[in-house]
Write a protein that holds these residues in place. Structure first.
Motif, PDB file in Angstrom:
ATOM      1  N   ARG A  81       0.863  -1.181   0.000  1.00 25.70           N
ATOM      2  CA  ARG A  81       0.000   0.000   0.000  1.00 25.70           C
ATOM      3  C   ARG A  81       0.900   1.232   0.000  1.00 25.70           C
ATOM      4  N   PHE A  82       0.720   2.094  -1.003  1.00 27.52           N
ATOM      5  CA  PHE A  82       1.578   3.263  -1.122  1.00 27.52           C
ATOM      6  C   PHE A  82       0.844   4.379  -1.844  1.00 27.52           C
ATOM      7  N   PHE A  83       1.397   5.573  -1.752  1.00 27.19           N
ATOM      8  CA  PHE A  83       0.918   6.686  -2.568  1.00 27.19           C
ATOM      9  C   PHE A  83       2.103   7.561  -2.931  1.00 27.19           C
ATOM     10  N   THR A  84       1.953   8.323  -3.996  1.00 25.04           N
ATOM     11  CA  THR A  84       3.046   9.136  -4.528  1.00 25.04           C
ATOM     12  C   THR A  84       2.592  10.581  -4.666  1.00 25.04           C
ATOM     13  N   VAL A  85       3.507  11.474  -4.320  1.00 25.03           N
ATOM     14  CA  VAL A  85       3.221  12.904  -4.396  1.00 25.03           C
ATOM     15  C   VAL A  85       4.324  13.566  -5.226  1.00 25.03           C
ATOM     16  N   TRP A  86       3.905  14.412  -6.189  1.00 20.17           N
ATOM     17  CA  TRP A  86       4.872  15.177  -6.975  1.00 20.17           C
ATOM     18  C   TRP A  86       4.760  16.646  -6.569  1.00 20.17           C
ATOM     19  N   VAL A  87       5.899  17.281  -6.323  1.00 23.72           N
ATOM     20  CA  VAL A  87       5.919  18.693  -5.960  1.00 23.72           C
ATOM     21  C   VAL A  87       6.877  19.423  -6.909  1.00 23.72           C
ATOM     22  N   ASP A  88       6.628  20.725  -7.100  1.00 22.71           N
ATOM     23  CA  ASP A  88       7.505  21.513  -7.966  1.00 22.71           C
ATOM     24  C   ASP A  88       8.666  22.087  -7.159  1.00 22.71           C
ATOM     25  N   ASP A  89       9.481  22.887  -7.831  1.00 23.61           N
ATOM     26  CA  ASP A  89      10.658  23.450  -7.164  1.00 23.61           C
ATOM     27  C   ASP A  89      10.296  24.368  -6.017  1.00 23.61           C
ATOM     28  N   ALA A  90       9.080  24.954  -6.063  1.00 30.64           N
ATOM     29  CA  ALA A  90       8.640  25.857  -4.996  1.00 30.64           C
ATOM     30  C   ALA A  90       8.032  25.102  -3.818  1.00 30.64           C
ATOM     31  N   GLY A  91       7.948  23.764  -3.911  1.00 26.40           N
ATOM     32  CA  GLY A  91       7.385  22.962  -2.835  1.00 26.40           C
ATOM     33  C   GLY A  91       5.884  22.819  -2.891  1.00 26.40           C
ATOM     34  N   HIS A  92       5.241  23.219  -4.037  1.00 27.13           N
ATOM     35  CA  HIS A  92       3.794  23.084  -4.181  1.00 27.13           C
ATOM     36  C   HIS A  92       3.449  21.732  -4.798  1.00 27.13           C
ATOM     37  N   ILE A  93       2.422  21.113  -4.285  1.00 30.05           N
ATOM     38  CA  ILE A  93       2.000  19.805  -4.795  1.00 30.05           C
ATOM     39  C   ILE A  93       1.358  19.993  -6.168  1.00 30.05           C
ATOM     40  N   THR A  94       1.874  19.233  -7.132  1.00 30.37           N
ATOM     41  CA  THR A  94       1.339  19.315  -8.499  1.00 30.37           C
ATOM     42  C   THR A  94       0.486  18.111  -8.861  1.00 30.37           C
ATOM     43  N   GLU A 135      14.853  13.750  -6.015  1.00 29.97           N
ATOM     44  CA  GLU A 135      14.905  15.006  -6.762  1.00 29.97           C
ATOM     45  C   GLU A 135      14.724  14.734  -8.258  1.00 29.97           C
ATOM     46  N   THR A 136      13.932  15.555  -8.922  1.00 26.56           N
ATOM     47  CA  THR A 136      13.712  15.448 -10.362  1.00 26.56           C
ATOM     48  C   THR A 136      14.012  16.792 -11.017  1.00 26.56           C
ATOM     49  N   ASP A 137      13.908  16.816 -12.358  1.00 32.01           N
ATOM     50  CA  ASP A 137      14.181  18.064 -13.091  1.00 32.01           C
ATOM     51  C   ASP A 137      13.139  19.131 -12.796  1.00 32.01           C
ATOM     52  N   THR A 138      11.941  18.715 -12.472  1.00 36.20           N
ATOM     53  CA  THR A 138      10.860  19.675 -12.245  1.00 36.20           C
ATOM     54  C   THR A 138      10.551  19.908 -10.764  1.00 36.20           C
ATOM     55  N   GLY A 139      11.214  19.177  -9.875  1.00 36.04           N
ATOM     56  CA  GLY A 139      10.954  19.336  -8.452  1.00 36.04           C
ATOM     57  C   GLY A 139      11.366  18.098  -7.666  1.00 36.04           C
ATOM     58  N   SER A 140      10.391  17.460  -7.009  1.00 32.60           N
ATOM     59  CA  SER A 140      10.669  16.259  -6.220  1.00 32.60           C
ATOM     60  C   SER A 140       9.514  15.287  -6.317  1.00 32.60           C
ATOM     61  N   THR A 141       9.857  14.006  -6.168  1.00 33.34           N
ATOM     62  CA  THR A 141       8.843  12.952  -6.097  1.00 33.34           C
ATOM     63  C   THR A 141       8.940  12.307  -4.724  1.00 33.34           C
ATOM     64  N   LEU A 142       7.804  12.258  -4.018  1.00 32.11           N
ATOM     65  CA  LEU A 142       7.755  11.669  -2.685  1.00 32.11           C
ATOM     66  C   LEU A 142       6.948  10.385  -2.740  1.00 32.11           C
ATOM     67  N   VAL A 143       7.566   9.283  -2.344  1.00 31.86           N
ATOM     68  CA  VAL A 143       6.901   7.985  -2.317  1.00 31.86           C
ATOM     69  C   VAL A 143       6.696   7.582  -0.863  1.00 31.86           C
ATOM     70  N   PHE A 144       5.464   7.276  -0.489  1.00 32.85           N
ATOM     71  CA  PHE A 144       5.115   6.845   0.868  1.00 32.85           C
ATOM     72  C   PHE A 144       4.614   5.411   0.814  1.00 32.85           C
ATOM     73  N   VAL A 145       5.303   4.520   1.549  1.00 35.56           N
ATOM     74  CA  VAL A 145       4.926   3.110   1.575  1.00 35.56           C
ATOM     75  C   VAL A 145       4.424   2.764   2.970  1.00 35.56           C
ATOM     76  N   ASN A 146       3.232   2.160   3.027  1.00 32.25           N
ATOM     77  CA  ASN A 146       2.635   1.809   4.317  1.00 32.25           C
ATOM     78  C   ASN A 146       3.401   0.652   4.957  1.00 32.25           C
ATOM     79  N   GLY A 147       3.867   0.860   6.208  1.00 30.65           N
ATOM     80  CA  GLY A 147       4.637  -0.169   6.910  1.00 30.65           C
ATOM     81  C   GLY A 147       3.926  -0.761   8.095  1.00 30.65           C
ATOM     82  N   THR A 148       2.574  -0.613   8.118  1.00 29.21           N
ATOM     83  CA  THR A 148       1.816  -1.110   9.278  1.00 29.21           C
ATOM     84  C   THR A 148       2.014  -2.604   9.487  1.00 29.21           C
ATOM     85  N   MET A 149       1.891  -3.379   8.416  1.00 28.19           N
ATOM     86  CA  MET A 149       1.998  -4.829   8.534  1.00 28.19           C
ATOM     87  C   MET A 149       3.418  -5.232   8.929  1.00 28.19           C
TER      88      MET A 149
END
Length: 408
Positions: A81-94, A135-149
């Motif tokens: 179980r995971f979700f991914t968030v992309w943000v730009d260089d200014a730290g705004h979620i895109t 880090e990416t060319d357009t900002g950052s990619t954040l990957v969150f993986v659920n570790g409950t189990m």
């Protein structure tokens, strides 16, 4: 004494077991957490290297851009179980991808992303999610993986290890308690043999001493006093005093020796003892001062407590510098504290940790000064009988003894 030795053996063994098993458990916790982080990082790396989605499993390709490390299998993508968030260089979620998780809202995703970015680290934990920031060319990619189990499984393993270690510790401690009697048996046997030896030695030594002194009186009556007879009497009396002190010390060591317990006014005891030594101190040109708090009481053996005070004061008068000062103090906070200090110019040469050793004398030449080096040992034994202690301390030009009595 034997019971006390057995208890110390059990206590030391228990502490050793606790330290060793606690160390083992802490090592298990450390490596378990490291392994958990490594497993979650492997999953997060796999997703982050595949543009924020879980990659198709293909172990036949040796050029995979992320390590499998025996963590990812064909079924892993369906249980992760995971979700991914992309943000730009200014730290705004895109953009947000929550297709692989259903128990979290977009608002929570935004909070998690902001928390991870504020941490300023590439990897970490936010609640039950392990994250990876790429880090990416357009900002950052954040990957969150659920570790409950994984956390739950790791916690259960640690709980099992804790219970096994705890049960093992109690089992070992029980065996130690059972065998402790056998361990101290040689000491107990030697101690039991020592008791009649001291009694017999006391009798065998006192009998000839009594005959020597009796015959000395007869000789003095015939030929009169002279320096040789005086020397014989002095040394005989000294030997008798030593025998009495040795017997007293041996009796003090016997843990089964009963105390005549009663409510003792320590203030009166100390005042009386100070009064007894005032004349002796004044005769030697030594200043004796006392600060005794009134109404200090202790439940104990009054005769022994008077002897304790007398030993410390006698020691202070003997070893105080000529023209020096002796200070006596008695106060009560949580329990009575009795201190005796005296000036001593050679205090820096004293070995404080050896002052209570039997027959120890700071004077290496062992010049006789009326002391055998047993008095402080007796004082310490008296304090221990009253669940207290006697300790020595020194400061500039002063040696002091502090007696604490806790049998109240």
């Amino acid at each position: 004494m034997i019971v006390s030795l057995q208890r110390k053996f059990i206590l030391i063994s228990a502490i050793s077991i606790f330290v060793v098993f606690s160390g083992i458990f802490l090592v298990l916790v450390f490596f378990s957490n490291r392994q958990l982080d490594r497993t979650m990082d492997t999953l997060a790396d796999a997703i982050s290297f595949n543009d924020g989605v879980f990659p198709e499993f293909d172990p036949a390709q040796p050029s995979q851009p992320f390590p499998y490390d025996n963590v990812i299998t064909e079924e892993t993508r369906f249980s992760t179980r995971f979700f991914t968030v992309w943000v730009d260089d200014a730290g705004h979620i895109t953009h947000i991808n929550i297709d692989s998780v259903s128990s979290i809202s977009e608002e929570q995703v935004e909070d998690f992303a902001q928390t991870a970015l504020s941490e300023g680290t590439r990897r970490g934990w936010v609640s039950d999610y392990r994250y990876r920031v790429v880090e990416t060319d357009t900002g950052s990619t954040l990957v969150f993986v659920n570790g409950t189990m994984n956390r739950s499984m790791s916690g259960r393993l640690l709980l099992t290890a804790f219970l096994v270690l705890l049960g093992s510790a109690f089992l070992i401690l029980a065996l130690i308690i059972i065998i402790s009697k056998r361990v101290v048996h040689p000491v107990a046997e030697s101690y039991e043999k020592q008791k009649p030896f001291i009694t017999d030695a006391n009798h065998e030594l006192k009998t000839p001493l009594a005959l020597i002194l009796s015959n000395l009186d007869i000789v003095e009556a015939d030929v009169g006093k002279n320096e040789w007879l005086d020397d014989i009497r002095s040394e005989s009396e000294r030997m008798g005093l030593l025998i009495n002190q040795m017997v007293t010390l041996c009796r003090m060591d016997e843990s089964d020796t009963p105390l005549a317990l009663a409510d003792v006014d320590l203030s009166v005891v100390v005042d009386d003892t100070v009064s007894e030594f005032e004349a002796l101190a004044a005769d030697q040109k030594k200043k004796l001062t006392a600060s005794v708090e009134p109404g200090v009481h202790c439940r104990g053996d009054e005769a022994l407590l008077r002897r304790l005070a007398a030993i410390l004061l006698d020691n202070a008068v003997k070893y105080c510098d000529a023209g020096g000062e002796i200070r006596v103090s008695l106060r009560c906070r949580h329990h009575p504290v009795f201190t005796v200090e005296n000036t001593y110019v050679e205090v820096d040469r004293l070995e404080l940790d050896r002052l209570f050793d039997r027959f120890y004398r700071a004077d290496k030449a062992r010049t006789f000064t009326g002391s055998f080096g047993i008095g402080l040992s007796i004082a310490q034994s008296i304090a221990k009988k009253h669940k207290g202690s006697v300790t020595a301390y020194k400061k500039e030009g002063v040696i002091g003894f502090r007696a604490e009595l806790k049998e109240r």
